[in-house]
Motif scaffolding. Structure first.
Motif, short mmCIF file in Angstrom:
data_model
loop_
_atom_site.label_atom_id
_atom_site.label_comp_id
_atom_site.label_asym_id
_atom_site.label_seq_id
_atom_site.Cartn_x
_atom_site.Cartn_y
_atom_site.Cartn_z
N ALA A 1 17.07 -3.00 -3.94
CA ALA A 1 17.49 -1.67 -4.69
C ALA A 1 18.13 -1.75 -6.10
CB ALA A 1 18.37 -1.28 -3.74
N GLY A 2 18.27 -3.07 -6.51
CA GLY A 2 18.84 -3.29 -7.94
C GLY A 2 20.46 -3.02 -7.92
N THR A 3 20.97 -3.20 -6.63
CA THR A 3 22.38 -3.09 -6.76
C THR A 3 23.19 -4.47 -6.38
OG1 THR A 3 22.41 -2.39 -4.29
CG2 THR A 3 22.47 -0.72 -5.99
N TYR A 4 22.30 -5.57 -6.37
CA TYR A 4 22.70 -6.71 -5.99
C TYR A 4 23.77 -7.50 -6.96
CZ TYR A 4 23.25 -11.78 -4.72
OH TYR A 4 23.95 -13.05 -4.41
N GLY A 5 24.93 -7.99 -6.54
CA GLY A 5 26.02 -8.28 -7.73
C GLY A 5 26.64 -7.46 -8.23
N VAL A 6 26.67 -6.22 -7.68
CA VAL A 6 27.65 -5.03 -8.29
C VAL A 6 28.79 -5.09 -7.08
CG1 VAL A 6 27.64 -2.78 -8.82
CG2 VAL A 6 25.94 -3.96 -9.35
N CYS A 7 29.77 -4.99 -7.43
CA CYS A 7 31.03 -4.75 -6.41
C CYS A 7 31.07 -3.26 -5.79
CB CYS A 7 32.33 -4.92 -7.20
SG CYS A 7 33.93 -4.39 -6.13
N GLU A 8 31.14 -3.40 -4.43
CA GLU A 8 30.88 -1.90 -3.76
C GLU A 8 31.90 -1.15 -4.10
OE1 GLU A 8 30.24 -2.71 0.19
OE2 GLU A 8 31.95 -3.37 0.64
N VAL A 9 33.19 -1.84 -4.62
CA VAL A 9 34.29 -0.73 -4.65
C VAL A 9 34.60 -0.39 -6.09
CG1 VAL A 9 36.96 -0.93 -4.53
CG2 VAL A 9 35.66 -2.28 -2.82
N CYS A 10 34.29 -1.41 -7.04
CA CYS A 10 34.62 -0.88 -8.33
C CYS A 10 33.21 -0.83 -9.23
CB CYS A 10 35.63 -1.61 -9.00
SG CYS A 10 35.01 -3.32 -9.26
N GLY A 11 32.35 -1.08 -8.68
CA GLY A 11 30.68 -1.12 -9.37
C GLY A 11 30.89 -1.95 -10.61
N ARG A 12 31.83 -2.86 -10.80
CA ARG A 12 31.74 -3.76 -11.80
C ARG A 12 30.64 -4.94 -11.22
NH1 ARG A 12 37.72 -3.65 -13.77
NH2 ARG A 12 37.94 -4.65 -11.71
N THR A 13 30.04 -5.94 -12.39
CA THR A 13 29.38 -7.06 -11.96
C THR A 13 30.09 -8.11 -11.47
OG1 THR A 13 27.83 -6.52 -13.82
CG2 THR A 13 27.68 -8.58 -12.82
#
Ligand code: ZN
Length: 110
Positions: free
Chosen positions: A78-90
């Protein structure tokens, strides 16, 4: 090796652990049954019950790891790997290397 290869290797390792621990649990259950051991009153039964609990805990761990790894693979897709689910930072690479299925940065880790 890309992150997807890492995760696939991890998934294969989790599958192997699940098979091994499941065989251990089933082996203990089978031996308890064949020896007709009384779990509560026979000392050997208590040992077997404890061993079964340990194997069952390891099995649950391996299954949780497998689920987390599958979820991580979905995030790669989905291209969301490695992105924090809380703050959206890498999420920093070294954290991902240590915990490839993590969904949160260090700051938001539980
Ligand atoms: Zn975060």
């Amino acid at each position: 090796m890309g992150v997807e290869d890492d995760l696939l290797a991890r998934l294969a390792a989790a599958d192997e652990r699940i098979a091994r621990h499941r065989a251990t649990v089933e082996g203990i259950v089978a031996s308890v049954r064949s020896e007709n051991v009384d779990d509560e009153h026979d000392p050997e039964g208590a040992t077997l019950a404890w061993e079964r609990q340990q194997a069952a805990a390891l099995l649950a761990d391996a299954e949780a790891d497998r689920r987390a790894t599958l979820a991580a693979l979905e995030r790669v897709g989905a291209g969301t790997y490695g992105v924090c689910e809380v703050c959206g930072r890498t999420i920093p690479a070294e954290r991902l290397a240590a915990r490839p299925s993590t969904t949160r940065c260090v700051e938001h880790a539980r």
